[in-house]
Design an enzyme around this catalytic site. Structure first.
Site, PDB file in Angstrom:
ATOM      1  N   LYS A  83       0.466  -1.456  -0.715  1.00 27.22           N
ATOM      2  CA  LYS A  83      -0.049   0.085   0.145  1.00 27.22           C
ATOM      3  C   LYS A  83       0.967   1.199   0.044  1.00 27.22           C
ATOM      4  CE  LYS A  83      -4.363   0.942   2.994  1.00 27.22           C
ATOM      5  NZ  LYS A  83      -4.808   1.127   3.795  1.00 27.22           N
TER       6      LYS A  83
HETATM    7  O1  G3P Z   1      -7.708   2.067   6.098  1.00 25.03           O
HETATM    8  C1  G3P Z   1      -8.022   3.205   5.828  1.00 25.03           C
HETATM    9  C2  G3P Z   1      -9.164   3.125   5.963  1.00 25.03           C
HETATM   10  O2  G3P Z   1     -10.385   2.195   5.780  1.00 25.03           O
HETATM   11  C3  G3P Z   1      -9.214   4.844   7.422  1.00 25.03           C
HETATM   12  O3  G3P Z   1     -10.382   4.437   7.596  1.00 25.03           O
HETATM   13  O4  G3P Z   1     -12.070   5.243   9.665  1.00 25.03           O
HETATM   14  O5  G3P Z   1      -9.794   5.897   9.434  1.00 25.03           O
HETATM   15  O6  G3P Z   1     -11.445   7.126   8.329  1.00 25.03           O
HETATM   16  P1  G3P Z   1     -10.650   5.960   8.595  1.00 25.03           P
END
Ligand code: G3P
Length: 218
Positions: A83
């Protein structure tokens, strides 16, 4: 649509994998930072549990560093997907790693133009963050619609991996739009199992059955 879980917690992955519903895992540095132990071992365990794509993110911000870290992450297990963030350095790293045959997930996608550029350099996945777009008062799912349409038109093989999911509605909308993958936190997957009518329906079935058995033996 495939279901990935967005966590770096091996126990959570184990529980979900046992249900037979998991196709893969996504992690990020924030999620891995919450876990104790060696991150390489954690990633290896995840790969063994899901036997599917496990995204592991580089923390270098320059192309050379991303390439070094990316190749090292890929050496952990064949299921690792590297990633990289959507930056100029990330785009350059994606181009090189993809041409070496590595699968790359380009993350922190907040616009269709970013997704298009990532697809052009061979990304296996793009990760648009719907929840964070909703958080700033825009409609994250509109971005998914745009990207799916663009990738269909261009016949890009890049998969749209919907990230930053906040609830089951994001998941269902992604499936309706035709996204390839959704990565959901364990709490959101949990919510998908809950419905009061399922609970009350099951309670009634069991009660009726018990009463009928009791009447037969009376
Ligand atoms: O893995 C990346 C993403 O899913 C992050 O989510 O909830 O931190 O915006 P969030």
């Amino acid at each position: 649509m495939k279901l990935f879980v967005d966590t770096a917690n091996v126990k959570e992955i184990e529980t979900l994998a046992a249900l037979g519903i998991l196709d893969g895992v996504t992690t990020n540095p924030s999620l891995l930072a919450k876990e104790s132990g060696d991150y390489r071992q954690i990633l290896k365990q995840m790969c063994q549990l899901v036997q599917g794509p496990v995204s592991a993110e580089v923390v270098a911000t320059d192309t050379e560093g991303m390439l070094r870290e990316g190749r090292d992450l890929a050496s952990i297990d064949e299921h690792i997907v590297i990633k990289v963030p959507f930056t100029r350095d990330g785009v350059r790293a994606c181009k090189t790693l993809s041409s070496e045959g590595q699968r790359v997930n380009v993350t922190l996608i907040f616009s269709a133009a970013q997704a298009w550029l990532a697809a052009k350099v061979g990304a296996a996945y793009v990760s648009p963050f719907v929840g964070r777009l909703d958080d700033i008062g825009t409609t994250g799912m509109n971005l998914i619609r745009e990207i799916v349409e663009i990738f269909d038109n261009a016949e890009f093989p890049t998969e749209v991996l919907v990230a930053s999911i906040r609830g089951p509605i994001h998941l269902i909308e992604s499936a309706r739009i035709g996204a390839d993958v959704v990565t959901a936190p364990p709490a959101v997957i949990d919510q998908c199992f809950k419905h009061p009518l399922t609970d009350s329906g099951l309670a009634r079935f069991l009660k009726d059955w018990e009463q009928a058995q009791a009447a037969k033996t009376a």
